[in-house]
Write an enzyme that holds these catalytic residues in place. Structure first.
Site, PDB file in Angstrom:
ATOM      1  N   HIS A 175      29.257 -25.164 -16.071  1.00  0.00           N
ATOM      2  CA  HIS A 175      30.080 -26.218 -15.452  1.00  0.00           C
ATOM      3  C   HIS A 175      29.237 -27.352 -14.847  1.00  0.00           C
ATOM      4  O   HIS A 175      29.307 -27.672 -13.673  1.00  0.00           O
ATOM      5  CB  HIS A 175      31.157 -25.681 -14.510  1.00  0.00           C
ATOM      6  CG  HIS A 175      30.741 -24.959 -13.257  1.00  0.00           C
ATOM      7  ND1 HIS A 175      29.772 -25.402 -12.396  1.00  0.00           N
ATOM      8  CD2 HIS A 175      31.216 -23.833 -12.698  1.00  0.00           C
ATOM      9  CE1 HIS A 175      29.668 -24.581 -11.368  1.00  0.00           C
ATOM     10  NE2 HIS A 175      30.518 -23.617 -11.532  1.00  0.00           N
ATOM     11  N   HIS A 213      34.886 -11.707  -6.088  1.00  0.00           N
ATOM     12  CA  HIS A 213      35.076 -13.157  -6.228  1.00  0.00           C
ATOM     13  C   HIS A 213      35.923 -13.393  -7.484  1.00  0.00           C
ATOM     14  O   HIS A 213      35.650 -12.811  -8.534  1.00  0.00           O
ATOM     15  CB  HIS A 213      33.678 -13.775  -6.371  1.00  0.00           C
ATOM     16  CG  HIS A 213      33.591 -15.251  -6.478  1.00  0.00           C
ATOM     17  ND1 HIS A 213      34.572 -16.108  -6.066  1.00  0.00           N
ATOM     18  CD2 HIS A 213      32.585 -16.055  -6.967  1.00  0.00           C
ATOM     19  CE1 HIS A 213      34.188 -17.361  -6.286  1.00  0.00           C
ATOM     20  NE2 HIS A 213      33.001 -17.348  -6.838  1.00  0.00           N
ATOM     21  N   GLU A 241      36.356 -16.209  -9.227  1.00  0.00           N
ATOM     22  CA  GLU A 241      35.983 -17.295 -10.147  1.00  0.00           C
ATOM     23  C   GLU A 241      35.836 -16.732 -11.573  1.00  0.00           C
ATOM     24  O   GLU A 241      35.357 -15.608 -11.769  1.00  0.00           O
ATOM     25  CB  GLU A 241      34.680 -17.983  -9.677  1.00  0.00           C
ATOM     26  CG  GLU A 241      34.480 -19.302 -10.406  1.00  0.00           C
ATOM     27  CD  GLU A 241      33.419 -20.221  -9.781  1.00  0.00           C
ATOM     28  OE1 GLU A 241      32.789 -19.853  -8.780  1.00  0.00           O
ATOM     29  OE2 GLU A 241      33.228 -21.330 -10.336  1.00  0.00           O
ATOM     30  N   ASP A 283      33.856 -16.864 -14.003  1.00  0.00           N
ATOM     31  CA  ASP A 283      32.624 -16.274 -14.540  1.00  0.00           C
ATOM     32  C   ASP A 283      32.519 -14.791 -14.171  1.00  0.00           C
ATOM     33  O   ASP A 283      31.781 -14.032 -14.812  1.00  0.00           O
ATOM     34  CB  ASP A 283      31.360 -17.046 -14.111  1.00  0.00           C
ATOM     35  CG  ASP A 283      31.258 -17.308 -12.623  1.00  0.00           C
ATOM     36  OD1 ASP A 283      32.308 -17.392 -11.960  1.00  0.00           O
ATOM     37  OD2 ASP A 283      30.125 -17.442 -12.114  1.00  0.00           O
ATOM     38  N   HIS A 321      31.110 -18.006  -2.298  1.00  0.00           N
ATOM     39  CA  HIS A 321      31.136 -19.394  -2.670  1.00  0.00           C
ATOM     40  C   HIS A 321      32.544 -19.995  -2.667  1.00  0.00           C
ATOM     41  O   HIS A 321      32.710 -21.215  -2.589  1.00  0.00           O
ATOM     42  CB  HIS A 321      30.479 -19.471  -4.067  1.00  0.00           C
ATOM     43  CG  HIS A 321      30.791 -20.612  -4.932  1.00  0.00           C
ATOM     44  ND1 HIS A 321      31.215 -20.533  -6.236  1.00  0.00           N
ATOM     45  CD2 HIS A 321      30.719 -21.927  -4.665  1.00  0.00           C
ATOM     46  CE1 HIS A 321      31.377 -21.720  -6.746  1.00  0.00           C
ATOM     47  NE2 HIS A 321      31.086 -22.589  -5.831  1.00  0.00           N
ATOM     48  N   ASP A 360      27.771 -14.450  -5.397  1.00  0.00           N
ATOM     49  CA  ASP A 360      26.961 -15.606  -5.795  1.00  0.00           C
ATOM     50  C   ASP A 360      25.723 -15.796  -4.906  1.00  0.00           C
ATOM     51  O   ASP A 360      24.698 -16.336  -5.362  1.00  0.00           O
ATOM     52  CB  ASP A 360      27.796 -16.891  -5.718  1.00  0.00           C
ATOM     53  CG  ASP A 360      28.779 -17.011  -6.877  1.00  0.00           C
ATOM     54  OD1 ASP A 360      28.496 -16.470  -7.947  1.00  0.00           O
ATOM     55  OD2 ASP A 360      29.824 -17.655  -6.699  1.00  0.00           O
ATOM     56  N   TYR A 369      19.922 -22.714  -7.654  1.00  0.00           N
ATOM     57  CA  TYR A 369      21.273 -22.181  -7.463  1.00  0.00           C
ATOM     58  C   TYR A 369      21.797 -22.563  -6.076  1.00  0.00           C
ATOM     59  O   TYR A 369      22.925 -23.032  -5.924  1.00  0.00           O
ATOM     60  CB  TYR A 369      21.252 -20.649  -7.627  1.00  0.00           C
ATOM     61  CG  TYR A 369      22.624 -20.066  -7.799  1.00  0.00           C
ATOM     62  CD1 TYR A 369      23.163 -19.874  -9.064  1.00  0.00           C
ATOM     63  CD2 TYR A 369      23.404 -19.748  -6.695  1.00  0.00           C
ATOM     64  CE1 TYR A 369      24.444 -19.369  -9.224  1.00  0.00           C
ATOM     65  CE2 TYR A 369      24.681 -19.253  -6.841  1.00  0.00           C
ATOM     66  CZ  TYR A 369      25.188 -19.055  -8.115  1.00  0.00           C
ATOM     67  OH  TYR A 369      26.463 -18.560  -8.256  1.00  0.00           O
ATOM     68  N   HIS A 420      24.568 -12.907 -10.238  1.00  0.00           N
ATOM     69  CA  HIS A 420      23.806 -13.600 -11.287  1.00  0.00           C
ATOM     70  C   HIS A 420      22.320 -13.302 -11.071  1.00  0.00           C
ATOM     71  O   HIS A 420      21.824 -13.395  -9.939  1.00  0.00           O
ATOM     72  CB  HIS A 420      23.980 -15.124 -11.192  1.00  0.00           C
ATOM     73  CG  HIS A 420      25.389 -15.609 -11.356  1.00  0.00           C
ATOM     74  ND1 HIS A 420      26.063 -15.568 -12.546  1.00  0.00           N
ATOM     75  CD2 HIS A 420      26.253 -16.183 -10.476  1.00  0.00           C
ATOM     76  CE1 HIS A 420      27.282 -16.089 -12.388  1.00  0.00           C
ATOM     77  NE2 HIS A 420      27.413 -16.461 -11.137  1.00  0.00           N
TER      78      HIS A 420
HETATM   79 FE1  FEO Z   1      31.292 -18.730  -7.691  1.00  0.00          FE
HETATM   80 FE2  FEO Z   1      29.361 -17.080 -10.047  1.00  0.00          FE
HETATM   81  O1  FEO Z   1      30.904 -17.831  -9.308  1.00  0.00           O
END
Ligand code: FEO
Length: 396
Positions: free
Chosen positions: A23, A77, A79, A81, A144, A163, A191, A222
């Site tokens: 993104h 989370h 989101e 991903d 996040h 995150d 990041y 991640h």
């Molecule tokens: Fe806030 Fe890796 O998503």
């Protein structure tokens, strides 16, 4: 790829080796969507992966247990991903209960048909016993998203940190001591600068809270697991979250017929003093993710643009919009630029930055057509001023 990382804990996530744009965040080292199975009396899946990788994800899980054995899916989370494969997964694990915050439940409902799913909604300090292990939930709103939380495994001293502390870094090695430390700390910085900087104050509060936890492993959603370098990543986050800066100056510019470039170079020459790190950045050929990363710990920034159609140049507008949105702590800035038959770039930049957290250190410098010796001398003096400011910073 499935990998046993600790006793009865397996990595079942996916590596996105080829992605170079997450993104609009550039990812030269790819991305990892981390997900883990914890096998105890109850079987727990910690997070999921981006839907694109669903087939591989299911194969990974099935190489350890069958899908109908999963009792709990912890969603730290919502989101996409981390949670976009949830609809497909829940169609195969109908008995699993989803454990998440109330806000996460709301967001999941915005992305999925959750009408047949069973949820356990958790809040600050709630625990879930899964046999020989206890999971403790720590909501981390805005780190996040508003829904985010950490999950702490008390017996193993593992912090699943979502995150936070993450890095966009694909690797077959899963621990920080198996990869190049400089590469992962640099990715952690990129990041933080691009995803987390906006929430610095909340991160600082969170770090205070974490100081009472005994942590042996930090497992972000991640990148690699922090084990050997926990002290270093916590200390880096502490510095970034508290807006610590360095004697560092960025000169970011875009130019049409080199007038603004000459001004940028004169500022650079004036700023190059001992113990000051000065970077000359041509906005049109520098990736915006990298600019934000450099920006994180810079004290002063000079922005320059030629005038195009009575405005700043489009790439400079993009840089300013992106940096302003990250809401950095106060930065000392200066503006410079050139124009021909009609002005506009400086005025446009000034207008844009009016309501930002930036503080102008000097009156803007503008030149008509090619910069004269006098203008270049003014630019050099501006560089010196920026360097003096950078050398007198006090992070306390
Ligand atoms: Fe806030 Fe890796 O998503």
């Amino acid at each position: 790829m499935t990998k046993k990382i600790l006793k009865n804990i397996y990595f079942v996530g996916c590596e996105d080796w080829k992605v170079r744009d997450f993104h609009s965040f550039t990812t030269p080292n790819g991305v990892t969507y981390n997900s883990f199975l914890i096998l105890d009396k109850k079987k727990v899946l910690m997070d999921t992966v981006k839907e694109t990788f669903f087939t591989t994800f299911v194969e990974n899980i099935k190489s350890v247990i069958s899908l109908n054995e999963i009792d709990y899916i912890i969603i730290n989370h919502a989101e996409p991903d981390h949670a976009s494969s949830l609809s497909k997964l829940m169609a195969k694990c109908k008995q699993a209960k989803i454990v998440c915050t109330k806000k996460c439940h709301e967001i999941l409902a915005g992305y999925h048909d959750i009408s047949s799913w069973n949820f356990i909604i958790v809040n600050e300090g709630n625990v879930l016993s899964i046999g020989n292990r206890t999971l403790k939930f720590i909501p981390t709103p805005m780190v996040h998203w508003p829904d985010s939380m950490f999950t702490y495994v008390e017996e193993d001293k593992i912090l699943f940190s979502m995150d936070a502390f993450g890095q966009h870094f694909s690797s077959s090695n899963k621990f920080d001591d198996e990869v190049d430390f400089c590469a992962i700390i640099n990715e952690a910085k990129r990041y933080y600068a691009n995803i987390v900087m906006l929430y610095g104050k909340l991160v600082a509060n969170l770090l205070n809270k974490l100081s009472s936890f005994d942590i042996k492993y930090i497992i972000p959603a991640h990148g690699v697991i922090w084990k050997k370098h926990i002290k270093e990543i916590l200390s880096s986050y502490n510095s970034w979250a508290n807006y610590q800066v360095k004697p560092k100056i960025l000169i970011i510019y875009d130019t049409m017929w080199q007038s603004t470039k000459k001004m940028a170079e004169a500022i650079f020459n004036g700023a190059c003093k001992d113990n000051v790190n000065v970077k000359l950045i041509y906005a049109r050929s520098t990736d915006i993710t990298e600019i934000a990363t450099e920006f994180l710990d810079a004290t002063c920034v000079a922005f320059g643009s030629s005038t195009l159609n009575k405005q700043m140049m489009p790439q400079m507008a993009s840089v300013l919009s992106y940096l302003k949105g990250l809401y950095p702590h106060k930065k000392y800035i200066a503006l410079f630029g050139s124009y021909g038959w009609g002005m506009g770039a400086i005025e446009d930049m000034e207008k844009y930055l009016k309501d930002s957290s930036f503080e102008a250190i000097e009156k803007s410098i503008k030149t008509k057509w090619n910069p004269s010796k006098e203008v270049l001398s003014l630019c050099e003096s501006l560089g010196e001023k920026l360097a003096n400011k950078a050398l007198t910073i006090n992070n306390n």
